[in-house]
Motif scaffolding. Structure first.
Motif, mmCIF file in Angstrom:
data_model
loop_
_atom_site.group_PDB
_atom_site.id
_atom_site.type_symbol
_atom_site.label_atom_id
_atom_site.label_comp_id
_atom_site.label_asym_id
_atom_site.label_seq_id
_atom_site.Cartn_x
_atom_site.Cartn_y
_atom_site.Cartn_z
ATOM 1 N N PRO A 92 5.671 -4.019 3.589
ATOM 2 C CA PRO A 92 4.374 -3.920 2.920
ATOM 3 C C PRO A 92 4.509 -4.217 1.428
ATOM 4 O O PRO A 92 5.562 -3.964 0.828
ATOM 5 N N TYR A 93 3.464 -4.767 0.844
ATOM 6 C CA TYR A 93 3.451 -4.934 -0.614
ATOM 7 C C TYR A 93 2.014 -4.751 -1.096
ATOM 8 O O TYR A 93 1.065 -4.810 -0.309
ATOM 9 N N GLY A 94 1.866 -4.548 -2.420
ATOM 10 C CA GLY A 94 0.529 -4.372 -2.987
ATOM 11 C C GLY A 94 0.436 -3.045 -3.716
ATOM 12 O O GLY A 94 1.336 -2.200 -3.603
ATOM 13 N N ASP A 95 -0.657 -2.871 -4.467
ATOM 14 C CA ASP A 95 -0.761 -1.625 -5.249
ATOM 15 C C ASP A 95 -1.543 -0.520 -4.530
ATOM 16 O O ASP A 95 -1.584 0.615 -4.977
ATOM 17 N N ASP A 96 -2.113 -0.824 -3.368
ATOM 18 C CA ASP A 96 -2.885 0.181 -2.633
ATOM 19 C C ASP A 96 -1.963 0.864 -1.601
ATOM 20 O O ASP A 96 -2.197 0.817 -0.398
ATOM 21 N N TRP A 97 -0.892 1.514 -2.102
ATOM 22 C CA TRP A 97 0.159 1.995 -1.210
ATOM 23 C C TRP A 97 -0.012 3.460 -0.797
ATOM 24 O O TRP A 97 0.775 3.989 -0.024
ATOM 25 N N LEU A 112 -1.007 -4.375 1.524
ATOM 26 C CA LEU A 112 -1.513 -3.007 1.655
ATOM 27 C C LEU A 112 -2.994 -2.895 1.311
ATOM 28 O O LEU A 112 -3.472 -3.511 0.350
ATOM 29 N N GLY A 113 -3.697 -2.069 2.057
ATOM 30 C CA GLY A 113 -5.126 -1.844 1.842
ATOM 31 C C GLY A 113 -5.740 -1.418 3.155
ATOM 32 O O GLY A 113 -5.257 -1.825 4.222
ATOM 33 N N GLU A 114 -6.754 -0.569 3.092
ATOM 34 C CA GLU A 114 -7.392 -0.104 4.327
ATOM 35 C C GLU A 114 -8.741 0.526 4.002
ATOM 36 O O GLU A 114 -9.020 0.852 2.840
#
Ligand code: FAD
Length: 317
Positions: free
Chosen positions: A287-292, A62-64
């Motif tokens: 999806p994975y990650g902390d920017d969800w 995740l991230g954008e």
């Protein structure tokens, strides 16, 4: 498409809303439904279980909309580690002619596309690094579709890299007026296109606004892809479109290894299992990650049943 979606996506863009939503316990519970982990360690057992259930996966870190070059480089490094882990865990065993079980999905805005000046070139170079590692590991890569202002740059990157990485996939969104033409361009040999309805807030000048128009466009686009010689990826949970895909497969005489169904982690799990058990290639986007935050608000905006939670946060709980 949920008629309140544009309003929800607009509200979600406000910094106040982000502060409210990221700080609540309710949010944490909802996040877990759609995002199985923040780290690779939390992701691994989920990936294993999905593969063991006969489904294929596409993993998204995740991230954008990165405007920091170091952040874009950190995202590339995370993808390289992810691909290494997927391959090391023997999750990435491809086979001739059939779908490769493990894919990664990448947003070019997370790889630097939005950086001032030569952002698109930086993102292209970064994607090349990810694709080179993926090719060594036997993993596929698909480039996600973001808002319409990025479509030209994203497809230009895909066109540039496909000669080096013929299996590089792209996402097209049926709500955009332009997409039927894009489908015609990308319906050729080896082309992997994930067709979805589209998840962003788009103006009427570029996108269909009514459900029925988006669905009709999806049908026209899918027909074009199915009648072509590429590999269509039918990314929808809409029962009518899943059925339409099966009808088109029968009409065009496509074999089972020449297309796949795709759905999101946490959405219509029983239908995913049914399609896999029926012998279809069924890929789950994980999806994975902390920017969800951006991902979560798009999922909430699609789903009227999740609105009660969202509105409670909006009025300050
Ligand atoms: P809808 O009409 O929205 O939904 C049909 C039914 O599916 C609903 O009635 C409901 O039962 C169920 N459903 C759908 N969404 C949810 C939800 N969030 N929660 C619970 N139930 C739900 N969009 C992009 O813009 N760019 C991308 O790169 C992109 N990649 C995607 C990859 C995959 C594999 C998938 C499946 C979708 C992707 N999307 C992407 C999202 C897509 O554009 C839609 O917003 C989303 O799939 C909902 O549309 P739908 O076709 O499922 O139809």
């Amino acid at each position: 498409m949920n008629p309140l979606r544009p309003a929800i996506l607009a509200a979600a863009a406000s910094p106040r809303m982000k502060r409210v939503l990221t700080g609540t316990k309710v949010t944490a519970d909802i996040v877990r439904r759609f995002v199985p982990g923040e780290s690779r360690a939390e992701l691994a057992p989920v990936v294993r279980a999905l593969l063991d259930s006969g489904r294929l996966i596409s993993v998204d870190y995740l991230g954008e909309n990165t405007t920091d070059r170091a952040r874009a480089e950190a995202t590339v490094a995370e993808y390289l580690s992810l691909i290494n882990e997927l391959a090391a865990a023997d999750m990435a065993v491809g086979s001739d002619g059939a779908a490769v079980p493990v894919e990664v999905s990448v947003k070019l805005s997370a790889l630097g596309q939005a950086l001032p000046g030569d952002g698109p070139a930086i993102a292209t170079d970064n994607l090349r690094v990810v694709c080179t590692k993926a090719a060594e590991a036997g993993v596929w890569v698909t480039v996600d579709a973001e808002d319409h202002t990025t479509t030209d740059a994203t497809l230009a990157t895909v066109r540039e890299l496909r000669p080096e990485f013929p299996w590089l996939g792209a996402v097209l969104q049926s709500y955009l007026h332009r997409t039927l033409d894009d489908c015609a361009e990308f319906a050729g040999p080896g082309s992997r296109i994930r067709l979805c309805k589209g998840a962003y807030r788009e103006p009427a000048t570029v996108a269909y606004q009514r459900n029925v128009e988006v669905t009709d466009s999806y049908l026209r686009c899918l027909e074009t892809l199915m009648r072509g010689t590429g590999y269509p990826m039918v990314a929808t949970h809409d029962p009518a479109l899943v059925l339409a895909a099966e009808r088109m497969v029968a009409e065009t005489g496509r074999g089972t290894g020449t297309f796949e169904h795709q759905m999101l982690y946490g959405v219509r799990d029983a239908e995913q299992l049914r399609l896999a058990a029926a012998g279809h290639a069924m890929r789950v986007y994980v999806p994975y990650g902390d920017d969800w935050y951006g991902y979560l608000t798009r999922r909430l905006a699609e789903r009227p049943a999740n609105l009660r939670f969202f509105l409670r946060a909006l009025v300050g709980r």
